[in-house]
Write an enzyme that holds these catalytic residues in place. Structure first.
Site, mmCIF file in Angstrom:
data_model
loop_
_atom_site.group_PDB
_atom_site.id
_atom_site.type_symbol
_atom_site.label_atom_id
_atom_site.label_comp_id
_atom_site.label_asym_id
_atom_site.label_seq_id
_atom_site.Cartn_x
_atom_site.Cartn_y
_atom_site.Cartn_z
ATOM 1 N N CYS A 112 0.817 -1.228 0.000
ATOM 2 C CA CYS A 112 0.000 0.000 0.000
ATOM 3 C C CYS A 112 0.847 1.273 0.000
ATOM 4 C CB CYS A 112 -0.935 0.011 1.200
ATOM 5 S SG CYS A 112 -1.944 -1.469 1.301
ATOM 6 N N HIS A 253 -3.423 6.943 2.836
ATOM 7 C CA HIS A 253 -3.831 5.678 2.215
ATOM 8 C C HIS A 253 -5.196 5.288 2.798
ATOM 9 C CE1 HIS A 253 -4.167 1.629 1.012
ATOM 10 N NE2 HIS A 253 -3.871 1.124 2.198
ATOM 11 N N ASN A 283 -10.232 -0.511 0.291
ATOM 12 C CA ASN A 283 -8.775 -0.381 0.243
ATOM 13 C C ASN A 283 -8.283 -0.856 -1.119
ATOM 14 O OD1 ASN A 283 -6.011 -0.684 0.525
ATOM 15 N ND2 ASN A 283 -6.108 -1.692 2.525
HETATM 16 N N1 COA Z 1 -18.315 -8.976 9.808
HETATM 17 C C1 COA Z 1 -18.693 -9.285 11.060
HETATM 18 N N2 COA Z 1 -17.848 -9.600 12.021
HETATM 19 C C2 COA Z 1 -16.529 -9.595 11.708
HETATM 20 C C3 COA Z 1 -16.084 -9.303 10.422
HETATM 21 C C4 COA Z 1 -17.037 -8.989 9.448
HETATM 22 N N3 COA Z 1 -16.693 -8.686 8.176
HETATM 23 N N4 COA Z 1 -14.741 -9.392 10.412
HETATM 24 C C5 COA Z 1 -14.370 -9.724 11.649
HETATM 25 N N5 COA Z 1 -15.454 -9.869 12.434
HETATM 26 C C6 COA Z 1 -15.512 -10.227 13.845
HETATM 27 C C7 COA Z 1 -14.273 -10.940 14.303
HETATM 28 O O1 COA Z 1 -14.379 -12.322 13.969
HETATM 29 C C8 COA Z 1 -14.311 -10.696 15.782
HETATM 30 O O2 COA Z 1 -15.203 -11.617 16.355
HETATM 31 P P1 COA Z 1 -14.851 -12.339 17.741
HETATM 32 O O3 COA Z 1 -14.674 -11.227 18.716
HETATM 33 O O4 COA Z 1 -16.036 -13.196 17.962
HETATM 34 O O5 COA Z 1 -13.578 -13.074 17.444
HETATM 35 C C9 COA Z 1 -14.954 -9.319 15.885
HETATM 36 O O6 COA Z 1 -15.592 -9.073 14.623
HETATM 37 C C10 COA Z 1 -13.984 -8.207 16.181
HETATM 38 O O7 COA Z 1 -12.879 -8.365 15.334
HETATM 39 P P2 COA Z 1 -11.661 -7.393 15.473
HETATM 40 O O8 COA Z 1 -10.546 -7.919 14.647
HETATM 41 O O9 COA Z 1 -11.430 -7.090 16.896
HETATM 42 O O10 COA Z 1 -12.270 -6.080 14.797
HETATM 43 P P3 COA Z 1 -11.591 -4.705 14.594
HETATM 44 O O11 COA Z 1 -12.332 -3.651 15.283
HETATM 45 O O12 COA Z 1 -10.094 -4.766 14.825
HETATM 46 O O13 COA Z 1 -11.813 -4.476 13.037
HETATM 47 C C11 COA Z 1 -10.611 -4.680 10.983
HETATM 48 C C12 COA Z 1 -11.293 -5.411 12.132
HETATM 49 C C13 COA Z 1 -9.992 -5.698 10.035
HETATM 50 C C14 COA Z 1 -11.641 -3.854 10.258
HETATM 51 C C15 COA Z 1 -9.520 -3.754 11.546
HETATM 52 O O14 COA Z 1 -8.724 -4.473 12.456
HETATM 53 C C16 COA Z 1 -8.656 -3.161 10.492
HETATM 54 O O15 COA Z 1 -9.079 -2.361 9.705
HETATM 55 N N6 COA Z 1 -7.364 -3.497 10.507
HETATM 56 C C17 COA Z 1 -6.418 -2.962 9.566
HETATM 57 C C18 COA Z 1 -6.649 -3.529 8.211
HETATM 58 C C19 COA Z 1 -5.815 -2.833 7.184
HETATM 59 O O16 COA Z 1 -5.781 -1.651 7.150
HETATM 60 N N7 COA Z 1 -5.135 -3.604 6.352
HETATM 61 C C20 COA Z 1 -4.382 -3.118 5.285
HETATM 62 C C21 COA Z 1 -3.261 -2.281 5.755
HETATM 63 S S1 COA Z 1 -2.615 -1.442 4.404
#
Ligand code: COA
Length: 326
Positions: A112, A253, A283
């Site tokens: 990215c 980004h 993204n």
């Molecule tokens: N729909 C519903 N529930 C979801 C889900 C979805 N699409 N994806 C994950 N969950 C669930 C998880 O399984 C977890 O459940 P659990 O508590 O029963 O295990 C719960 O939601 C919380 O997950 P968590 O990982 O704590 O959520 P979060 O607030 O961290 O959000 C992301 C998840 C991926 C959106 C976030 O971590 C994120 O944006 N990370 C960075 C990603 C990124 O930028 N990547 C590229 C970098 S360039």
């Protein structure tokens, strides 16, 4: 002598995949995706369209804005994590597609952060006076490497391409004011495509195990992204002696609206200074910054002479910021 962005372009495939569509594919909800990511919809390229095809469309639009021909371009750099092939590089396909018969070129792999890294090269190459115009493309078909049964990742990504053409100009004030770039391989495992390279060549097992798709530890990535991007922003502002209030626009980004807002809070960016389009595209990795810049130019949110801060973070880890006067 300075360096100026003389043309921008972007290409977004037509097909829209909404959060509601995803509700029918995995156990998720429109509300969860909106609240946790800010994404409402993303665009998906048709099977026959590659990253290179999208880059060519974006590049043609940038050439048109600049009033240039392909033959005016001295170098083609394509930032992508989803190249058409391992080889030849995507830059050669773009070179051919736009008739850049006088150019050399290569792909740049920095996930990215690809456009932030590409800009570093373009600014320094142009100041050597050997080259006249450099085309930078960020292009991704992330739908091709998405595991559509993994709700942790499949809601996040989209396809698209952006292009920037940079050229030398007489105005000393235009160009790169400061940059801050980093790489750190100790977090290799938090965001990767495990198979398909020389470490794990394609086998039936890698395909069955979905190892040719994005694997990500979301929470860890989130925290690292906020710290790294805020740090890079502060570093370039300090290096250039610029106060954040002087910026016309901050283009981060577009990975997650919560990441963007957390970075903005840490560096005290006003809402009207912040560019966000992650709601429309998700993204798009290496493409996101250049798609944003194109939209900012075409909508008049950025004009010649404005100071703009670009910042990104991605797999590697790679991250960095560019403070530029456009
Ligand atoms: N729909 C519903 N529930 C979801 C889900 C979805 N699409 N994806 C994950 N969950 C669930 C998880 O399984 C977890 O459940 P659990 O508590 O029963 O295990 C719960 O939601 C919380 O997950 P968590 O990982 O704590 O959520 P979060 O607030 O961290 O959000 C992301 C998840 C991926 C959106 C976030 O971590 C994120 O944006 N990370 C960075 C990603 C990124 O930028 N990547 C590229 C970098 S360039």
């Amino acid at each position: 002598m300075g360096v100026r962005i003389v043309g921008t372009g972007s290409f977004i495939p037509e097909k829209v995949l909404t959060n509601f569509d995803l509700q029918n594919m995995v156990d998720t909800s429109d509300e969860w995706i909106r609240v946790r990511t800010g994404i409402v919809e993303r665009h998906i390229a048709p099977p026959e369209m590659s990253s290179g095809d999208m880059a060519i469309c974006a590049a043609r639009r940038a050439l048109e804005m600049a009033g240039l021909q392909g033959s005016d371009i001295s170098a083609v750099i394509v930032a992508t994590t989803t190249p058409d092939y391992t080889f030849p590089n995507t830059a050669s396909l773009v070179q051919n597609g736009i008739g850049a018969e006088n150019a050399f070129g290569f792909d740049l792999s920095a996930a990215c952060s690809g456009m932030i890294y590409s800009l570093e090269l373009a600014y320094s190459l142009l100041l050597q006076k050997k080259y006249r115009y450099i085309l930078l493309c960020g292009a991704e078909k992330l739908s091709a490497i998405t595991n559509w049964s993994d709700r942790n990742t499949c809601v996040l990504f989209g396809d698209g391409a952006g292009a920037l053409i940079l050229g030398r100009c007489d105005d000393d004030g235009s160009g790169q004011l400061a940059s801050d770039l980093h790489i750190n391989g100790s977090y290799e495992d938090i965001l990767k495509l495990p198979a398909g390279g020389s470490r794990n060549p394609a086998t039936h097992e890698t395909v069955d195990g979905k190892l040719h798709t994005i694997h990500m530890q979301g929470k860890e990535t989130f925290k690292l992204a906020v710290n790294a991007m805020a740090g890079a922003c502060k570093a370039v502002l300090a290096a250039a002696g610029v106060d954040v209030s002087e910026l016309k626009l901050v283009i981060p980004h577009q990975a997650n609206k919560r990441i963007i807002e957390a970075v903005a809070n840490r560096i005290d960016v006003r809402e009207d200074q912040l560019f966000i389009n992650v709601d429309k595209y998700g993204n798009t990795s290496a493409a996101s910054v250049s798609i944003c810049l194109d939209e900012a130019f075409r909508s008049g949110r950025v004009q010649r002479g404005d100071m703009v801060l670009l910042v990104a973070f991605g797999a590697g880890l790679t991250w960095g910021a560019q403070l530029i006067r456009v």
